[in-house]
Enzyme design. Sequence first.
Site, PDB file in Angstrom:
ATOM      1  N   PHE A   1       0.656  -1.639  -0.100  1.00  0.00           N
ATOM      2  CA  PHE A   1       0.054   0.297   0.027  1.00  0.00           C
ATOM      3  C   PHE A   1       0.907   1.388  -0.340  1.00  0.00           C
ATOM      4  CE2 PHE A   1      -2.463   3.295   2.618  1.00  0.00           C
ATOM      5  CZ  PHE A   1      -3.586   3.254   1.529  1.00  0.00           C
TER       6      PHE A   1
ATOM      7  N   ASP B   1       7.271  -2.698   8.890  1.00  0.00           N
ATOM      8  CA  ASP B   1       5.427  -2.712   7.760  1.00  0.00           C
ATOM      9  C   ASP B   1       4.529  -4.057   8.403  1.00  0.00           C
ATOM     10  OD1 ASP B   1       2.821  -1.469   7.244  1.00  0.00           O
ATOM     11  OD2 ASP B   1       3.746  -1.114   5.426  1.00  0.00           O
TER      12      ASP B   1
ATOM     13  N   HIS C   1      -0.631  -5.660   7.582  1.00  0.00           N
ATOM     14  CA  HIS C   1      -0.580  -6.660   7.234  1.00  0.00           C
ATOM     15  C   HIS C   1      -0.824  -7.971   8.503  1.00  0.00           C
ATOM     16  CE1 HIS C   1      -0.811  -5.808   2.769  1.00  0.00           C
ATOM     17  NE2 HIS C   1      -1.432  -5.110   3.581  1.00  0.00           N
TER      18      HIS C   1
ATOM     19  N   GLN D   1      -7.505  -0.206  10.637  1.00  0.00           N
ATOM     20  CA  GLN D   1      -8.778   0.046   9.574  1.00  0.00           C
ATOM     21  C   GLN D   1      -9.147  -0.986   9.182  1.00  0.00           C
ATOM     22  OE1 GLN D   1      -8.065  -1.181   5.820  1.00  0.00           O
ATOM     23  NE2 GLN D   1      -9.989  -0.016   5.494  1.00  0.00           N
TER      24      GLN D   1
ATOM     25  N   LYS E   1      -8.726  -5.136   7.900  1.00  0.00           N
ATOM     26  CA  LYS E   1      -7.653  -5.416   9.238  1.00  0.00           C
ATOM     27  C   LYS E   1      -7.811  -6.555   9.896  1.00  0.00           C
ATOM     28  CE  LYS E   1      -4.431  -2.560   6.243  1.00  0.00           C
ATOM     29  NZ  LYS E   1      -5.387  -1.707   6.325  1.00  0.00           N
TER      30      LYS E   1
ATOM     31  N   ARG F   1       4.808  17.093  23.140  1.00  0.00           N
ATOM     32  CA  ARG F   1       4.862  16.936  24.405  1.00  0.00           C
ATOM     33  C   ARG F   1       5.265  15.886  25.134  1.00  0.00           C
ATOM     34  NH1 ARG F   1      -1.080  17.977  23.992  1.00  0.00           N
ATOM     35  NH2 ARG F   1      -1.427  20.437  24.353  1.00  0.00           N
TER      36      ARG F   1
ATOM     37  N   TYR G   1       0.378  23.465  27.387  1.00  0.00           N
ATOM     38  CA  TYR G   1       1.079  23.856  25.929  1.00  0.00           C
ATOM     39  C   TYR G   1       2.560  24.518  26.163  1.00  0.00           C
ATOM     40  CZ  TYR G   1      -3.792  25.083  25.523  1.00  0.00           C
ATOM     41  OH  TYR G   1      -5.250  25.437  25.243  1.00  0.00           O
TER      42      TYR G   1
ATOM     43  N   ARG H   1      -3.831  11.266  18.474  1.00  0.00           N
ATOM     44  CA  ARG H   1      -3.758  10.102  19.420  1.00  0.00           C
ATOM     45  C   ARG H   1      -5.360   9.241  19.137  1.00  0.00           C
ATOM     46  NH1 ARG H   1      -3.074  15.286  21.755  1.00  0.00           N
ATOM     47  NH2 ARG H   1      -5.768  15.425  22.420  1.00  0.00           N
TER      48      ARG H   1
HETATM   49  C1  LIG Z   1       1.310  -2.382   4.336  1.00  0.00           C
HETATM   50  C2  LIG Z   1       0.320  -1.947   4.771  1.00  0.00           C
HETATM   51  N1  LIG Z   1       1.475  -0.147   5.078  1.00  0.00           N
HETATM   52  C3  LIG Z   1       0.739   0.912   5.313  1.00  0.00           C
HETATM   53  C4  LIG Z   1      -1.163   0.550   5.574  1.00  0.00           C
HETATM   54  C5  LIG Z   1      -1.215   2.484   6.724  1.00  0.00           C
HETATM   55  O1  LIG Z   1      -2.928   2.148   7.055  1.00  0.00           O
HETATM   56  P1  LIG Z   1      -4.192   2.746   7.155  1.00  0.00           P
HETATM   57  O2  LIG Z   1      -5.093   2.803   6.178  1.00  0.00           O
HETATM   58  O3  LIG Z   1      -4.311   2.322   8.665  1.00  0.00           O
HETATM   59  O4  LIG Z   1      -3.229   4.429   7.680  1.00  0.00           O
HETATM   60  C6  LIG Z   1      -1.951  -0.289   4.952  1.00  0.00           C
HETATM   61  C7  LIG Z   1      -3.704   0.279   5.426  1.00  0.00           C
HETATM   62  O5  LIG Z   1      -3.944  -0.413   3.830  1.00  0.00           O
HETATM   63  C8  LIG Z   1      -0.898  -1.551   4.173  1.00  0.00           C
HETATM   64  O6  LIG Z   1      -1.660  -2.193   4.248  1.00  0.00           O
END
Ligand SMILES: Cc1ncc(COP(=O)(O)O)c(C=O)c1O
Length: 419
Positions: free
Chosen positions: A97, A168, A171, A194, A197, A226, A233, A243
């Site tokens: 992605f 990363d 998945h 997301q 997932k 922070r 602040y 967050r």
């Molecule tokens: C391989 C990969 N990295 C990063 C992300 C990014 O995640 P998000 O969609 O939560 O921003 C995704 C999500 O679709 C992904 O498939």
Amino acid sequence: MGKHLAICGGEPVRTAEFPRWPIFGKPEEEALLRVLHSGKWGRLDGNEVEAFERRFAEYHNVRYAVAVVNGTVSLRIALLAAGIQAGDEVIVPPYTFLATASCVLEANATPIFVDLEPDTYNIDPAAIERAITPRTRAIIPVHLAGLPADMDAIMAIARRHNLIVIEDAAHAHGAEYKGRRVGSIGHAASFSFQSSKNLCSGEGGIILTGDERLYDRCKSMHNCGRVPGGAWYEHHVICGNYRLSEFQGALLNAQFDRFDEQAKHREEMGRYLHQRLAKVPGVTPQNRDRYPVRHGYHLFVFRYEASVYGVPRSAFIKALAAEGVPAAEGYVIPLHKQRLFVDKAFGPYTACLQARPDLDFGKLSLPVCDRASAGEGAWLYQALLLGSKADMDDIARAFEKIYEHRDELSEASRQSRVL
Ligand SMILES: Cc1ncc(COP(=O)(O)O)c(C=O)c1O
């Protein structure tokens, strides 16, 4: 086995639906109402997000976690926290992605795409080694589909060249590489929550790290710079408010109660489906035997050989759908061929253009990835693997039926009747 393919008017292998995603019920409803009625809706007010961070970190055998708004921001914060800056190069795979590479641009650094292993579609360690320059600072391996990348080889390269590794793992919740949970092997890891997932809260992400300094920086960066003991602040580093809300934290806590059982089920069904589909000519599931793994199975990826069927991937996917098995062509445009990279439409993030004006992304030749995107790679989605063994048999039967009726399919395609 039906006489005709469903796409040519025959009976489909199945008409029943596969499990829908997400799966939820009373616990999620109660969790959301609990937060609503508490009036503590933000992470600084309540303790849902904090509790989830602890649970998720513990499950992955990692010391620290910082939940953030999505798995794009988590990658970017991890890079910034690791000190990546203008002119630095970060090695990434192209079959993923967008976020895996756009986070590098947004850290004002240069993404360097390298090719994949042909049988797993994961980043190829030998290609990483070849791409290293004096400017290389980090590697972002993706555990594609939930299949762990070859982390021993990647960490050995990182040690030799003093590089940061950010996994990363968007998945790969709960996936294991040689008995170790992914997310616990690199210097930091990023996950996404997301909607699609394997663990989800609509949107969301998390950074895991065992490094206290990295953690402190990530924690500060996701909270407007922070610092502990600082005034409200008082801001120490550039970043923002990333967050997660308590609603998302509560949803994740409820979903996490279901997670391990679902992960075990996907692994069992994925393994079974793998064995069945490996016997179908012209279809080769992602190789999961290079080293011992627990596959995360966000996707069930397979390679499709158009020469065996006489039709392009798109026609095969349509034939599968007609038999009642939804499938997808996947990342049909590799990242280096996306307009964003071809046109270098990087907006304000120009450091990459200055550091490496020679880079011509559109001209990159990454043959394994290019082949995967152009017509070889194909996916089934994770929710199918939450079905029963009988469901897996249906999936396998649909593949077998298409193989047996491949002449009918190629004839239909030739006449452009249905494809
Ligand atoms: C391989 C990969 N990295 C990063 C992300 C990014 O995640 P998000 O969609 O939560 O921003 C995704 C999500 O679709 C992904 O498939």
